[in-house]
Motif scaffolding. Structure first.
Motif, PDB file in Angstrom:
ATOM      1  N   TYR A   6      51.080  36.100  51.915  1.00 21.63           N
ATOM      2  CA  TYR A   6      50.459  36.371  50.618  1.00 21.63           C
ATOM      3  C   TYR A   6      50.809  35.259  49.622  1.00 21.63           C
ATOM      4  CZ  TYR A   6      48.692  39.360  46.835  1.00 21.63           C
ATOM      5  OH  TYR A   6      47.978  39.871  45.779  1.00 21.63           O
ATOM      6  N   SER A   7      52.085  34.940  49.522  1.00 23.17           N
ATOM      7  CA  SER A   7      52.520  33.876  48.608  1.00 23.17           C
ATOM      8  C   SER A   7      51.979  32.520  49.054  1.00 23.17           C
ATOM      9  CB  SER A   7      54.043  33.823  48.545  1.00 23.17           C
ATOM     10  OG  SER A   7      54.550  35.008  47.984  1.00 23.17           O
ATOM     11  N   ASP A   8      52.003  32.275  50.349  1.00 18.59           N
ATOM     12  CA  ASP A   8      51.477  31.031  50.900  1.00 18.59           C
ATOM     13  C   ASP A   8      50.006  30.864  50.533  1.00 18.59           C
ATOM     14  OD1 ASP A   8      51.020  28.723  52.476  1.00 18.59           O
ATOM     15  OD2 ASP A   8      50.772  29.892  54.301  1.00 18.59           O
ATOM     16  N   TYR A   9      49.220  31.906  50.753  1.00 15.26           N
ATOM     17  CA  TYR A   9      47.782  31.835  50.455  1.00 15.26           C
ATOM     18  C   TYR A   9      47.520  31.726  48.950  1.00 15.26           C
ATOM     19  CZ  TYR A   9      47.131  33.362  55.320  1.00 15.26           C
ATOM     20  OH  TYR A   9      47.146  33.469  56.691  1.00 15.26           O
ATOM     21  N   ALA A  10      48.361  32.351  48.147  1.00 18.02           N
ATOM     22  CA  ALA A  10      48.219  32.222  46.692  1.00 18.02           C
ATOM     23  C   ALA A  10      48.432  30.776  46.269  1.00 18.02           C
ATOM     24  CB  ALA A  10      49.198  33.150  45.980  1.00 18.02           C
ATOM     25  N   LYS A  45      42.050  39.871  47.720  1.00 14.53           N
ATOM     26  CA  LYS A  45      43.133  40.611  47.065  1.00 14.53           C
ATOM     27  C   LYS A  45      44.058  39.663  46.303  1.00 14.53           C
ATOM     28  CE  LYS A  45      43.121  43.855  50.878  1.00 14.53           C
ATOM     29  NZ  LYS A  45      43.840  44.254  52.094  1.00 14.53           N
ATOM     30  N   ILE A  46      44.327  38.533  46.906  1.00 14.11           N
ATOM     31  CA  ILE A  46      45.223  37.547  46.290  1.00 14.11           C
ATOM     32  C   ILE A  46      44.588  36.966  45.030  1.00 14.11           C
ATOM     33  CG2 ILE A  46      46.303  35.291  46.636  1.00 14.11           C
ATOM     34  CD1 ILE A  46      46.472  36.139  49.688  1.00 14.11           C
ATOM     35  N   ILE A  47      43.331  36.593  45.131  1.00 10.05           N
ATOM     36  CA  ILE A  47      42.615  36.032  43.980  1.00 10.05           C
ATOM     37  C   ILE A  47      42.563  37.048  42.846  1.00 10.05           C
ATOM     38  CG2 ILE A  47      40.367  35.199  43.166  1.00 10.05           C
ATOM     39  CD1 ILE A  47      41.928  33.169  44.921  1.00 10.05           C
ATOM     40  N   HIS A  48      42.357  38.312  43.202  1.00 14.58           N
ATOM     41  CA  HIS A  48      42.333  39.365  42.182  1.00 14.58           C
ATOM     42  C   HIS A  48      43.672  39.424  41.432  1.00 14.58           C
ATOM     43  CE1 HIS A  48      41.340  43.113  40.189  1.00 14.58           C
ATOM     44  NE2 HIS A  48      42.483  43.621  40.644  1.00 14.58           N
ATOM     45  N   GLN A  49      44.787  39.403  42.175  1.00 14.53           N
ATOM     46  CA  GLN A  49      46.092  39.450  41.514  1.00 14.53           C
ATOM     47  C   GLN A  49      46.336  38.194  40.688  1.00 14.53           C
ATOM     48  OE1 GLN A  49      49.703  39.770  43.876  1.00 14.53           O
ATOM     49  NE2 GLN A  49      50.885  40.314  42.072  1.00 14.53           N
ATOM     50  N   LEU A  50      45.962  37.029  41.209  1.00 19.06           N
ATOM     51  CA  LEU A  50      46.133  35.792  40.437  1.00 19.06           C
ATOM     52  C   LEU A  50      45.328  35.852  39.142  1.00 19.06           C
ATOM     53  CD1 LEU A  50      46.072  33.121  43.290  1.00 19.06           C
ATOM     54  CD2 LEU A  50      48.052  33.838  41.920  1.00 19.06           C
ATOM     55  N   GLY A  51      44.182  36.503  39.186  1.00 24.32           N
ATOM     56  CA  GLY A  51      43.388  36.711  37.978  1.00 24.32           C
ATOM     57  C   GLY A  51      44.081  37.639  36.996  1.00 24.32           C
ATOM     58  N   GLN A  52      44.647  38.725  37.513  1.00 25.14           N
ATOM     59  CA  GLN A  52      45.369  39.666  36.655  1.00 25.14           C
ATOM     60  C   GLN A  52      46.581  39.008  36.002  1.00 25.14           C
ATOM     61  OE1 GLN A  52      46.108  42.893  39.465  1.00 25.14           O
ATOM     62  NE2 GLN A  52      44.683  44.181  38.303  1.00 25.14           N
ATOM     63  N   LEU A  53      47.203  38.081  36.707  1.00 28.21           N
ATOM     64  CA  LEU A  53      48.380  37.388  36.172  1.00 28.21           C
ATOM     65  C   LEU A  53      48.017  36.228  35.251  1.00 28.21           C
ATOM     66  CD1 LEU A  53      50.566  37.354  39.415  1.00 28.21           C
ATOM     67  CD2 LEU A  53      50.985  38.700  37.335  1.00 28.21           C
ATOM     68  N   GLY A  54      46.736  35.924  35.133  1.00 26.46           N
ATOM     69  CA  GLY A  54      46.296  34.881  34.220  1.00 26.46           C
ATOM     70  C   GLY A  54      46.291  33.471  34.796  1.00 26.46           C
ATOM     71  N   TYR A  55      46.380  33.348  36.106  1.00 29.11           N
ATOM     72  CA  TYR A  55      46.345  32.024  36.733  1.00 29.11           C
ATOM     73  C   TYR A  55      44.915  31.580  37.042  1.00 29.11           C
ATOM     74  CZ  TYR A  55      51.370  32.453  37.394  1.00 29.11           C
ATOM     75  OH  TYR A  55      52.708  32.590  37.180  1.00 29.11           O
ATOM     76  N   ILE A  56      44.041  32.560  37.282  1.00 26.75           N
ATOM     77  CA  ILE A  56      42.656  32.275  37.654  1.00 26.75           C
ATOM     78  C   ILE A  56      41.731  33.010  36.701  1.00 26.75           C
ATOM     79  CG2 ILE A  56      40.900  32.729  39.430  1.00 26.75           C
ATOM     80  CD1 ILE A  56      43.007  32.253  41.534  1.00 26.75           C
ATOM     81  N   HIS A  57      40.630  32.344  36.359  1.00 24.57           N
ATOM     82  CA  HIS A  57      39.590  32.959  35.539  1.00 24.57           C
ATOM     83  C   HIS A  57      38.391  33.215  36.446  1.00 24.57           C
ATOM     84  CE1 HIS A  57      37.054  33.896  32.143  1.00 24.57           C
ATOM     85  NE2 HIS A  57      36.160  33.026  32.588  1.00 24.57           N
ATOM     86  N   SER A  58      37.883  34.448  36.441  1.00 25.42           N
ATOM     87  CA  SER A  58      36.730  34.814  37.257  1.00 25.42           C
ATOM     88  C   SER A  58      35.493  34.948  36.387  1.00 25.42           C
ATOM     89  CB  SER A  58      36.966  36.159  37.955  1.00 25.42           C
ATOM     90  OG  SER A  58      38.058  36.087  38.811  1.00 25.42           O
ATOM     91  N   LEU A  80      55.648  31.850  39.450  1.00 25.87           N
ATOM     92  CA  LEU A  80      54.570  32.398  40.265  1.00 25.87           C
ATOM     93  C   LEU A  80      55.121  33.167  41.464  1.00 25.87           C
ATOM     94  CD1 LEU A  80      51.541  32.563  41.186  1.00 25.87           C
ATOM     95  CD2 LEU A  80      51.982  30.441  42.426  1.00 25.87           C
ATOM     96  N   ILE A  81      56.031  32.565  42.194  1.00 25.00           N
ATOM     97  CA  ILE A  81      56.586  33.213  43.387  1.00 25.00           C
ATOM     98  C   ILE A  81      57.301  34.502  43.021  1.00 25.00           C
ATOM     99  CG2 ILE A  81      58.323  32.992  45.227  1.00 25.00           C
ATOM    100  CD1 ILE A  81      55.639  31.534  45.770  1.00 25.00           C
ATOM    101  N   LYS A  82      58.045  34.512  41.927  1.00 20.49           N
ATOM    102  CA  LYS A  82      58.731  35.743  41.506  1.00 20.49           C
ATOM    103  C   LYS A  82      57.736  36.839  41.128  1.00 20.49           C
ATOM    104  CE  LYS A  82      61.418  33.582  38.637  1.00 20.49           C
ATOM    105  NZ  LYS A  82      62.391  33.340  37.569  1.00 20.49           N
ATOM    106  N   GLN A  83      56.544  36.445  40.680  1.00 21.17           N
ATOM    107  CA  GLN A  83      55.542  37.437  40.302  1.00 21.17           C
ATOM    108  C   GLN A  83      54.780  37.992  41.506  1.00 21.17           C
ATOM    109  OE1 GLN A  83      53.494  34.918  37.452  1.00 21.17           O
ATOM    110  NE2 GLN A  83      54.131  36.269  35.797  1.00 21.17           N
ATOM    111  N   ILE A  84      54.596  37.205  42.539  1.00 23.86           N
ATOM    112  CA  ILE A  84      53.751  37.667  43.641  1.00 23.86           C
ATOM    113  C   ILE A  84      54.495  38.030  44.920  1.00 23.86           C
ATOM    114  CG2 ILE A  84      51.698  36.471  42.805  1.00 23.86           C
ATOM    115  CD1 ILE A  84      52.186  34.303  44.874  1.00 23.86           C
TER     116      ILE A  84
END
Length: 192
Positions: A6-10, A45-58, A80-84
Motif C-alpha cells: 500500500y505504501s509502496d504503491y502510494a 483505494k490508495i488514490i482515494h486516501q491520498l486525496g483525502q490526505l490532501g496529496y492528490i486533487h481529483s 506521508l509514510i506515517k499517515q498511510i
C-alpha cells in the motif's frame, strides 16, 4: 522494517503524478496501474486516501482525472509514510496506538537515550491527533501486553527496536518527493 505494498504503491503514484503528466494535464488511475503493472482496483483505494490526505486533487467527470495537490517539495516522505502505513509493529510489544499532540513540523522531538523513557512524539504539520503506533510502555510487572509477551515489562530490546524505528522515520523525514524525482526525465521515460 518492511513497508506494505500500500505504501509502496502510494509512493509510486505520487512519483508518477510528479513526473509523467505534462503540466496542467490530468492523469488517470488506469495509466498509473498500467505503467507499474499493478491492480487498478487496489490503486483506486490508495488514490482515494491520498486525496483525502490532501496529496492528490481529483477532478470528476468526462475529462476528469488526478494531479498532485501539492508541490513535490511540500510532500515529506516521512510524514506521508506515517499517515498511510497501518502500523510500525516491528515486534509484538509495539502494538499500542496513542494520539500525537505535537505540532512541530520536522523531525522527532522525543528522546532516544538508552536509559530514559521515550517521548515518542513524531512531529506532524497540520495533522493534530494523528495516531502513532508505539511501544506498549503501559505494561506493568506481572502482566502481559495485549500481544502476550511475558517479558515486556522488563524487556530492554523494545527500546533498541524503537531507536531503530526512530532512525528509519528520521531518515524518511529528511526527504521530499522533489528529492526522489530529481531524475525526472529518466523516470518519465521509464513510465511511458
Amino acid at each position: 522494517m518492511r513497508l506494505t505494498n500500500y505504501s509502496d504503491y502510494a509512493l509510486r503514484s505520487l512519483i508518477y503524478l510528479a513526473v509523467k503528466p505534462e503540466r496542467g494535464v490530468l492523469a488517470n488511475i488506469s495509466d498509473i496501474a498500467r505503467s507499474y503493472d499493478i491492480s487498478k482496483s487496489h490503486l483506486t483505494k490508495i488514490i482515494h486516501q491520498l486525496g483525502q490526505l490532501g496529496y492528490i486533487h481529483s477532478v470528476r467527470g468526462k475529462n476528469g482525472g488526478i494531479r498532485l495537490a501539492r508541490d513535490p517539495k511540500d510532500i515529506n516522505l516521512g510524514v506521508l509514510i506515517k499517515q498511510i502505513e497501518p502500523d510500525f509493529d516491528l515486534v509484538e510489544c509495539f502494538a499500542t496506538t496513542l494520539p500525537n499532540t505535537d505540532n512541530s513540523i520536522n523531525g522527532i522531538t522525543g528522546s532516544t537515550n538508552h536509559d530514559t523513557t521515550y517521548d515518542n512524539s513524531y512531529g506532524e504539520a497540520n495533522t493534530p491527533g494523528l495516531p502513532l503506533t508505539l511501544i506498549d510502555e503501559t505494561a506493568v510487572k506481572g502482566q502481559n501486553t495485549k500481544a502476550g509477551c511475558a517479558i515486556s515489562p522488563a524487556c530492554q530490546l523494545k527500546g533498541v527496536f524503537f531507536e531503530a524505528l526512530t532512525a528509519f522515520i528520521t531518515v524518511l523525514e529528511g526527504y521530499t518527493l522533489a528529492d526522489i524525482i530529481s531524475n525526472e526525465v529518466e523516470l518519465a521515460n521509464l513510465l511511458s
